[in-house]
Scaffold this active site. Structure first.
Site, PDB file in Angstrom:
ATOM      1  CB  CYS A  89      -7.392  -2.773   6.369  1.00  0.00           C
ATOM      2  SG  CYS A  89      -5.835  -2.131   5.843  1.00  0.00           S
TER       3      CYS A  89
ATOM      4  CD  GLU B  32     -15.008  -9.409  -5.371  1.00  0.00           C
ATOM      5  OE1 GLU B  32     -15.302 -10.153  -4.398  1.00  0.00           O
ATOM      6  OE2 GLU B  32     -15.745  -8.472  -5.740  1.00  0.00           O
TER       7      GLU B  32
ATOM      8  CD  GLU C  82      -2.799   0.996  -4.389  1.00  0.00           C
ATOM      9  OE1 GLU C  82      -2.796   0.158  -3.461  1.00  0.00           O
ATOM     10  OE2 GLU C  82      -3.821   1.312  -5.018  1.00  0.00           O
TER      11      GLU C  82
ATOM     12  CB  CYS D 139      -9.543  -3.816  14.182  1.00  0.00           C
ATOM     13  SG  CYS D 139      -9.280  -3.429  12.464  1.00  0.00           S
TER      14      CYS D 139
ATOM     15  CB  SER E   2      -5.397   0.907  -1.293  1.00  0.00           C
ATOM     16  OG  SER E   2      -4.501  -0.178  -1.425  1.00  0.00           O
TER      17      SER E   2
ATOM     18  CD  GLU F  61     -11.693  -8.802   3.654  1.00  0.00           C
ATOM     19  OE1 GLU F  61     -11.325  -9.283   4.736  1.00  0.00           O
ATOM     20  OE2 GLU F  61     -11.183  -7.781   3.179  1.00  0.00           O
TER      21      GLU F  61
ATOM     22  CE  LYS G  80     -10.719  -7.915   8.172  1.00  0.00           C
ATOM     23  NZ  LYS G  80      -9.959  -7.505   6.972  1.00  0.00           N
TER      24      LYS G  80
ATOM     25  CD  GLU H 125      -3.226   0.547   2.097  1.00  0.00           C
ATOM     26  OE1 GLU H 125      -3.649  -0.624   2.155  1.00  0.00           O
ATOM     27  OE2 GLU H 125      -3.643   1.443   2.828  1.00  0.00           O
TER      28      GLU H 125
END
Lengths: 154, 597
Positions: B311, B378, B287, B527, B331, B373, B370, B284
Site C-alpha cells: 500500500c 504501470e 492472495e 500514513c 503483494s 505513484e 502518492k 490481498e
C-alpha cells in the site's frame, strides 16, 4: 592505476568496513588516480554500506579529495594574507600565462591543474605553492617558470 | 540503577530534574519556551542553528539549550538582554542567506524562520544579503517534492530525517563554509537518486526549502470545467489529520466535515479510498491464503513467503532500490489509491453512464509519494491515467481556506455512492499495523468461519508506535476446504519508518525470521504520520492521531472488509471474484528493480 574494487578491499582489510574506513579509502583512491568519479564513490558506498550522498558529502568537504578530474600535477597557490603580501598575484598570473589556463582549469594535455589554496603554514617563506605533495617556497616569476619547465619534461 | 536528579535555576526559578535533561526541556518544564530551528523531537541533537542560545552564569559563551545537559547549581537565563541580542543576530544571519520572498513562498504563514523573524521584530537587513551571490537552483523535476536551496538554512533536519527515520540518506551536507549546502549524490535532481518520495524531509523542514509539489490550481481548473466529472477519494488518515491544519486539535475526527467541505469545493462525487482499502483486503487476503496454500500444500517453490504489503508507495520504491531480490514477495495488489483510480474510470464511469475521458480522478492523501505513484507508467490500466491529481492533506486544507469555509462549523455529511462505503477495517489502514489487522480480521474469518480471537476484534499486538512489531495468530478448527491451515501459527511482522523496514528486511535476508506476512509503511506511525500530513509532527501527535483512527474504527457498524456491501456488490456486478481475471487486469500490478545507489 589499481582496480578501485581491489584498492577498497585492501583498505578494508586494514581499517575494517565501517564508516571510519571512509577517509583512508577515499584518500587511497585519490592518491591512485587523482580524483574520485561517480563509479568510485558508488563502489565505496557499496563496500561500506553507506549512502552515496554521504560519500559525496565527505569528499566535497575536503579540498584534497577531488571529485572532478584533475591533471597529473595539481598546482595549489597559497592565497592567504602573508603570501598575498609577498606577491602571490604575480606568481598566479605567471602560472596562468605559462600554462594558458585559468583558476580551476586543467591543461588540454591533462598535465596541470591550477588551483588556489588556503594557508599551508609556510607564511615565513611566502609566496608558496604546492605541486601535488611538494612545496615550493619564496617563489619568484623566474623560479615558477623553471619549476613548470621541469615538470613539463617529467 | 537509580536516576540522579540535579538542581538548577532557570530565570531565578528553582527546578529539580533528571540528570541528562537538556536545558531546553528543563525550561519547558517551567513553561519557558526557548525558540528552536534545527531541533526536532523526532531527531538527534544537532545544535547548529544557534537560535536556542541561553545565558549561563559564569560561562564565557552562550550555550545552545538543545544541546547542553543540565548540571547541578547551574544558573540559566533564557531571556536576558544578551540572549535576545544574540538570538536576533542569529536570525538575521540566517536571513542573510535565505531568500526572503515570503509573500510568494509556498510556506508563507507556515514557516518557522518567518515566525522567528516576527518574534524578534527583524526589520531590515543588518547583514549583507548573500543569497543573490550564491546562484542557487530550484529542483522541481520530481512529481512529489520541490527542493529550493535558496530557502535552506542548513539546519540539517532533512538530512537527519532521511538518515535516522528512513535509513536512506538521500540528502547529505556537501561542500563547506559559505558553499555548504544540502544535496543528493553529485547534487543530482531528487527524482533521479535513491529517494522514496516519502516526504518526511518535507514534513520536517522548518522553511520553504523542501515542500510538496502542489496541484491546487490544476484541481481548481478541473472542478471549474463543466464538461468534466470530477471524483475525489479520501485516504483513511486524512480524516484524522485535516482538522489540525484547519485550527482543530490533533486527534480530532473530521470525516463528516471533510466530506461536506469537499462537496462545497465542487467535486461532483465525494468518494472514499476506504472503499478500495476494503477491496484491497479482499484481494490481498485472498492472495495471502493462495500463497500459503501453494507454499504449504503444493510445495510450489516459485511462491514467495513472507508476503509483504504494497500500500505504501514509499516502501515500494525502497524495496525496488534496496531489496530487489524480494520483489516477488511483495503483494501484487495495487495500493487502495490506485485500485480506486482504475475503477473510477471503468466501473464507476460505466455505472454512472459517463465517458471515461470525462472523468477526472483526484485523491486526497496524507502522502507525497502518492503523487509519484499516480505518475508511474504501470498505473494506467483503465486506459487513462488512473489517478489524475494527488493532493496532500495540507493542500486540501489550503483549498478549504481559499474557498472561505468555516471548517469547524460545517455539518457532517456522508460519502456519495457508489464507491463511498467502507468499514472500520479500512479506516485503520491509516495507522501502522492497520493493514495487518484488517487482513487478519477477514482472512481468519474466511478460513475458520469465526471472528478473530481478540476481544472486540481489536488485535492489540499489531498496534502502537513500536518500530518493529511481531504477532502470532494460531489458526484452529478450520473449515474443511482450508484443512491445510489447521494448527498453523500465522507469523506476522509490522514495521513503520524505512529504518525499521530495513531492520526487518535484514532479518528476513539473514534467514532469522519465519514470517508469513509483513506489513510495512514508509512513514513513522504509518500514513497518519505521512509526509503530506499537517506539521508539526511528533510521537505525541502521532499517538493522538492513532487513537482517533481506532476510535473511528470502533464507531462504525461494520468493521470487517468482507462485510462492505459495496465491495460485495462490485464483485457480483463487475469483478467476479478476488484474484479473478478482471481483478488481475485492474487491481494488480508489477514492480521493477531499480539501481541500488
Amino acid at each position: 592505476m589499481t582496480d578501485v574494487k581491489e584498492l577498497i578491499q585492501g583498505k578494508i582489510k586494514t581499517f575494517g568496513n565501517n564508516r571510519t574506513a571512509l577517509m583512508p579509502i577515499l584518500q587511497a583512491i585519490v592518491e591512485d588516480k587523482n580524483h574520485l568519479d561517480e563509479e568510485d564513490m558508488i563502489e565505496v558506498a557499496d563496500a561500506l554500506d553507506i549512502s552515496t550522498a554521504d560519500v559525496y558529502g565527505t569528499a566535497t568537504f575536503y579540498t584534497f579529495l577531488d571529485t572532478i578530474p584533475r591533471g597529473k600535477y595539481v598546482i595549489r597557490v597559497c592565497k592567504t594574507i602573508s603570501c598575498h603580501m609577498a606577491g602571490k598575484d604575480e606568481i598566479f598570473d605567471t602560472l596562468k600565462d605559462v600554462l594558458k589556463i585559468k583558476e580551476g582549469e586543467t591543461t588540454p594535455d591533462k598535465k596541470f591543474t591550477l588551483l588556489i589554496a588556503n594557508c599551508m603554514g609556510w607564511c615565513h617563506k611566502g609566496p608558496v605553492m604546492l605541486v601535488n605533495d611538494d612545496i615550493y617556497t619564496e617563489l619568484t616569476k623566474e623560479k615558477v617558470i623553471d619549476i613548470i619547465n621541469e615538470y613539463q619534461e617529467k | 540503577m537509580g536516576k540522579f536528579e540535579v538542581n538548577l535555576k532557570i530565570n531565578d526559578l528553582p527546578v529539580t530534574i533528571e540528570e541528562g535533561t537538556t536545558i531546553l526541556d528543563a525550561a519547558q518544564k517551567l513553561n519557558f519556551r526557548i525558540p528552536t530551528l534545527c531541533h526536532h523531537p523526532d531527531l538527534c541533537v544537532a545544535g547548529n542553528c544557534r537560535v536556542c542560545v541561553v545565558e549561563q552564569t559564569g560561562a564565557k559563551t552562550l550555550p545552545a539549550a538543545c544541546a547542553t545537559p543540565v548540571a547541578e547549581g547551574m544558573e540559566i537565563f533564557t531571556n536576558s538582554a544578551k540572549v535576545r541580542q544574540a538570538r536576533k543576530h542569529v536570525v538575521e544571519l540566517l536571513l542573510s542567506e535565505h531568500k526572503s520572498e515570503c509573500t510568494s513562498c509556498y510556506k508563507n504563514g507556515k514557516c518557522e524562520l518567518q515566525e522567528l523573524a516576527i518574534e524578534y521584530r527583524i526589520s531590515e537587513d543588518t547583514f549583507l544579503k548573500l543569497v543573490e551571490e550564491k546562484g542557487y537552483t530550484i529542483d522541481d523535476l520530481s512529481p512529489a517534492i520541490i527542493k529550493d536551496d535558496s530557502k535552506c538554512i542548513r539546519c540539517q533536519r532533512c538530512v537527519r530525517t532521511c538518515t535516522q527515520i528512513q535509513s536512506i540518506s538521500a540528502l547529505a551536507v556537501i561542500n563547506k563554509g559559505d558553499e555548504q549546502k544540502i544535496a543528493t549524490f553529485l547534487d543530482k535532481p531528487m527524482h533521479s537518486v535513491v529517494c522514496t518520495n516519502c516526504g518526511q524531509c518535507v514534513s520536517h523542514c522548518p522553511t520553504g526549502a523542501l515542500v510538496e509539489k502542489n496541484y491546487i490550481d490544476q484541481v481548481w481548473d478541473v472542478i471549474n470545467d463543466p464538461n468534466l466529472h470530477v471524483v475525489v477519494q479520501t485516504a483513511p488518515a486524512v480524516r484524522i489529520g485535516l482538522g489540525e491544519e484547519l485550527e482543530l486539535s490533533p486527534g480530532d475526527r473530521v470525516t463528516g466535515k471533510m466530506v461536506a467541505a469537499l462537496r462545497r469545493l465542487g467535486f461532483n462525487s465525494v468518494l472514499d479510498t476506504d472503499f478500495s482499502a476494503d477491496l484491497t483486503i479482499m484481494e490481498e487476503g485472498t492472495e495471502l491464503l493462495t500463497r500459503l496454500k501453494k507454499a504449504l500444500v503444493d510445495k510450489d517453490e516459485s511462491v514467495k513467503l513472507p508476503m509483504t504489503t504494497s500500500c505504501s508507495p514509499g516502501w515500494i520504491k525502497f524495496i525496488e532500490h534496496k531489496y530487489p531480490e524480494y520483489l516477488d514477495n511483495v503483494s501484487t495488489c495495487k495500493s487502495p489509491q490506485q485500485m480506486f483510480g482504475a475503477l473510477a474510470k471503468t466501473f464507476y464511469a460505466e455505472k454512472k453512464g459517463l465517458k471515461a475521458e470525462k472523468v477526472v480522478s483526484v485523491s486526497i492523501m496524507p502522502c507525497t509519494a502518492k503523487k509519484y505513484e499516480a505518475d508511474r507508467p504501470e498505473m494506467r490500466d483503465s486506459g487513462y491515467k488512473d489517478v489524475d491529481y494527488v493532493l496532500t492533506t495540507r493542500e486540501l486544507a489550503a483549498m478549504v481556506r481559499q474557498a472561505g469555509m468555516d471548517f469547524s462549523a460545517l455539518e457532517n455529511e456522508n460519502y456519495d455512492s457508489i464507491m463511498g462505503k467502507s468499514t472500520g477495517a479500512a479506516v485503520i489502514f491509516g495507522s501502522t499495523g492497520g493493514v495487518m489487522e484488517a487482513a487478519l480480521r477477514t482472512a481468519y474469518e474466511i478460513v475458520t468461519g469465526r471472528e478473530v480471537p481478540f476481544e472486540n476484534l481489536n488485535i492489540m499486538p499489531v498496534r502502537g508506535l513500536k518500530g518493529v512489531k511481531e504477532a502470532k495468530v494460531k489458526i484452529e478448527n478450520v473449515k474443511p476446504e482450508w484443512g491445510f491451515l489447521e494448527g498453523v501459527e500465522l507469523s506476522c511482522a509490522i514495521a513503520h519508518g524505512l529504518a525499521n523496514a530495513k531492520i526487518l528486511m535484514d532479518k528476513v535476508k539473514a534467514g532469522e525470521a519465519d514470517y508469513h506476512f509483513i506489513e510495512i509503511m514508509a512513514c513513522p506511525g504509518g500514513c497518519l504520520g505521512g509526509g503530506g500530513q499537517p506539521m508539526p509532527v511528533s510521537d505525541k501527535i502521532r499517538q493522538k492521531r492513532m487513537d482517533a483512527i481506532y476510535q473511528e474504527d470502533e464507531s462504525l457498524e461494520f468493521r470487517k472488509s468482507h462485510e462492505n456491501a459495496e465491495v460485495q456488490a462490485i464483485y457480483k456486478e463487475f469483478l467476479g471474484e478476488p484474484l479473478g481475471h478482471k481483478s488481475h487486469e485492474l487491481l494488480h500490478t508489477t514492480y521493477k528493480k531499480r539501481k541500488k545507489y
